[in-house]
Design an enzyme around this catalytic site. Sequence first.
Site, mmCIF file in Angstrom:
data_model
loop_
_atom_site.group_PDB
_atom_site.id
_atom_site.type_symbol
_atom_site.label_atom_id
_atom_site.label_comp_id
_atom_site.label_asym_id
_atom_site.label_seq_id
_atom_site.Cartn_x
_atom_site.Cartn_y
_atom_site.Cartn_z
ATOM 1 N N ARG A 1 -34.559 -40.845 -113.092
ATOM 2 C CA ARG A 1 -35.706 -40.040 -113.520
ATOM 3 C C ARG A 1 -36.822 -40.917 -114.056
ATOM 4 O O ARG A 1 -36.584 -41.965 -114.644
ATOM 5 C CB ARG A 1 -35.246 -39.084 -114.613
ATOM 6 C CG ARG A 1 -36.313 -38.111 -115.061
ATOM 7 C CD ARG A 1 -35.788 -37.224 -116.142
ATOM 8 N NE ARG A 1 -36.152 -37.767 -117.441
ATOM 9 C CZ ARG A 1 -35.971 -37.144 -118.580
ATOM 10 N NH1 ARG A 1 -35.390 -35.956 -118.600
ATOM 11 N NH2 ARG A 1 -36.328 -37.692 -119.707
ATOM 12 N N CYS B 1 -40.587 -40.237 -116.324
ATOM 13 C CA CYS B 1 -41.355 -39.247 -117.072
ATOM 14 C C CYS B 1 -42.621 -39.927 -117.565
ATOM 15 O O CYS B 1 -42.552 -40.938 -118.258
ATOM 16 C CB CYS B 1 -40.542 -38.704 -118.252
ATOM 17 S SG CYS B 1 -41.432 -37.446 -119.201
#
Length: 126
Positions: free
Chosen positions: A101, A103
């Site tokens: 991930r 972000c």
Amino acid sequence: MKTIHSNKAPEALGPYSHAVVVNDLVYTSGQIPLNEFNELVSDEVQVQTRQVLENLKAVLQEAGADMDSVIKANIFIKDMNDFQEINEVYGLYFDAHKPARSCVEVARLPKDVKVEIEVIAQVKGK
């Protein structure tokens, strides 16, 4: 290459599809917190995050994938101060399975929402 459209996710805001499947990978477009009627669900970041993830679930299902087949997620947020609240909801969708991930905080998102998420997933059974 196959384009994906889900009636359970909001209409695209521009000339793009909900997702594209190439070989056995699903590349979703970024989802924002609009419901299937293209209405913003709330101003609260946790409610927005839940709607975004529900939209992604619908798109992935239409493509023959699911949240457990997500390889990578990219999260775009309006305010890094919302990071923990977004993580709390995100963790409900990715509990045992934790994809890679990123972000990042961005200056602005479509419709001035607080969160947008896109994912790459593998078609189930591949």
